[in-house]
Motif scaffolding. Structure first.
Motif, PDB file in Angstrom:
ATOM      1  N   SER A 103    -103.041  75.164  32.457  1.00  0.00           N
ATOM      2  CA  SER A 103    -101.308  74.351  32.328  1.00  0.00           C
ATOM      3  C   SER A 103    -100.543  75.296  31.218  1.00  0.00           C
ATOM      4  N   ALA A 104     -99.483  76.077  31.033  1.00  0.00           N
ATOM      5  CA  ALA A 104     -98.892  75.963  29.933  1.00  0.00           C
ATOM      6  C   ALA A 104     -96.989  75.272  29.972  1.00  0.00           C
ATOM      7  N   CYS A 203     -97.207  77.578  35.271  1.00  0.00           N
ATOM      8  CA  CYS A 203     -96.154  77.956  34.211  1.00  0.00           C
ATOM      9  C   CYS A 203     -94.922  77.867  34.786  1.00  0.00           C
ATOM     10  N   ARG A 204     -94.516  76.251  35.050  1.00  0.00           N
ATOM     11  CA  ARG A 204     -93.546  76.018  36.791  1.00  0.00           C
ATOM     12  C   ARG A 204     -92.367  75.330  35.557  1.00  0.00           C
ATOM     13  N   ASN A 205     -91.071  75.753  36.337  1.00  0.00           N
ATOM     14  CA  ASN A 205     -90.116  75.506  35.607  1.00  0.00           C
ATOM     15  C   ASN A 205     -89.784  75.189  34.321  1.00  0.00           C
ATOM     16  N   VAL A 206     -89.496  76.509  33.704  1.00  0.00           N
ATOM     17  CA  VAL A 206     -90.120  76.901  31.980  1.00  0.00           C
ATOM     18  C   VAL A 206     -88.727  77.752  32.267  1.00  0.00           C
ATOM     19  N   MET A 207     -89.229  79.221  33.051  1.00  0.00           N
ATOM     20  CA  MET A 207     -88.774  80.044  32.314  1.00  0.00           C
ATOM     21  C   MET A 207     -87.368  79.888  32.163  1.00  0.00           C
ATOM     22  N   GLY A 235     -92.485  78.440  38.747  1.00  0.00           N
ATOM     23  CA  GLY A 235     -91.723  77.179  39.582  1.00  0.00           C
ATOM     24  C   GLY A 235     -91.128  78.199  40.730  1.00  0.00           C
ATOM     25  N   SER A 236     -90.627  77.222  41.816  1.00  0.00           N
ATOM     26  CA  SER A 236     -89.620  77.233  42.356  1.00  0.00           C
ATOM     27  C   SER A 236     -88.308  78.073  42.109  1.00  0.00           C
ATOM     28  N   THR A 237     -87.530  78.121  40.800  1.00  0.00           N
ATOM     29  CA  THR A 237     -86.581  78.708  40.228  1.00  0.00           C
ATOM     30  C   THR A 237     -86.729  80.368  40.074  1.00  0.00           C
ATOM     31  N   GLU A 238     -88.232  80.144  39.896  1.00  0.00           N
ATOM     32  CA  GLU A 238     -88.295  81.669  38.948  1.00  0.00           C
ATOM     33  C   GLU A 238     -89.042  82.921  39.652  1.00  0.00           C
ATOM     34  N   GLN A 239     -88.390  82.857  40.899  1.00  0.00           N
ATOM     35  CA  GLN A 239     -89.192  84.878  41.338  1.00  0.00           C
ATOM     36  C   GLN A 239     -89.216  85.427  40.494  1.00  0.00           C
TER      37      GLN A 239
END
Length: 259
Positions: A103-104, A203-207, A235-239
């Motif tokens: 989990s980054a 790695c979610r909602n970081v990029m 994450g859901s906004t990071e396609q």
């Protein structure tokens, strides 16, 4: 402009002191956040603010807290975690005796504990290694303490809420049966080298906070850290557009498999 030079010099000083490269974050968002913090303390320039940080460790820690993004909750976007639990983890467990999961940018720990709960429900936690990293030592300390407000638990399945949490003094405490299987560690994603051979990197909602150049660097680093067939869960906004350039193929919505 004098103001731009002032901020650029602040970025250079922070990088020299902490190895954190603020130039790899989206400038408008970062500058707005740090300007608010600077003005809260009454400093007119970033040069004045820097001198204060140099002399006061508490202010440095506050700066690091504000710079990093610490918004998290258990089972964020539940349908995606359901895909992991019902499809991808069973596939991984059928192919390997032991799973290696990371989990980054784990923030206050909701994400790695969600992973641990799912693996426990699959009777696979004891045959998994779970690494959780973040840049911010303060949020890592909170993660290790494992105490949460009820709003963080709104998407936790009832069976998991009853099994893995204990209520005490208005908070929910995570079970030691999960804590013992997670290694928490401080890490700078952009600067540090990564371990390898992971089955899953989350790695979610970081990029969304990084520049395109920083994203490009990180996707390559994540790809190299995964074993062939391993998954990156974003994450859901990071396609990821054109995942093939990083050695990925789309496995499902927000899941990318290393080819």
């Amino acid at each position: 402009m004098l103001e731009d030079r002032d901020f650029a010099q602040f970025i250079a000083r922070i990088k020299q002191k902490t190895d954190i490269d603020l130039s790899q974050y989206k400038e408008a968002q970062m500058k707005r956040r740090l300007t608010t913090l600077r003005m809260k303390h009454g400093y007119q320039t970033f040069d004045e603010y820097w001198k204060a940080i140099e002399q006061n460790r508490t202010m440095l820690n506050e700066f690091l807290d504000r710079m990093t993004i610490n918004v998290s909750e258990f089972w964020r976007n539940p349908s995606r975690w359901e895909v992991l639990q019902k499809r991808f983890f069973p596939e991984m467990l059928a192919a390997s005796n032991r799973l290696k999961v990371w989990s980054a940018a784990c923030s206050t720990g909701e994400e790695p504990y969600t992973l641990a709960m799912i693996l426990s429900e699959l009777s696979a936690l004891q045959r998994s290694s779970l690494l959780a990293t973040d840049l911010d030592s303060n949020v890592l300390q909170k993660a290790m303490e494992g105490s949460y407000l009820e709003r963080s638990l709104r998407d936790v399945p009832q069976v998991c809420r009853q099994k893995y949490f204990k209520q005490a003094e208005g908070a929910y405490l995570i079970s030691d049966s999960l804590k013992q299987f997670i290694q928490f560690k401080q890490q700078n994603l952009l600067h540090d080298t990564f371990d390898g051979s992971f089955d899953l990197i989350v790695c979610r909602n970081v990029m969304i906070y990084f520049t395109e150049e920083a994203k490009h660097l990180l996707y390559h680093k994540f790809s190299n850290a995964l074993k062939p067939g391993g998954l990156l869960f974003v994450g859901s906004t990071e396609q990821i557009f054109s995942p093939a350039q990083y050695g990925f193929e789309t496995a499902d919505t927000f899941f990318y498999r290393r080819v």
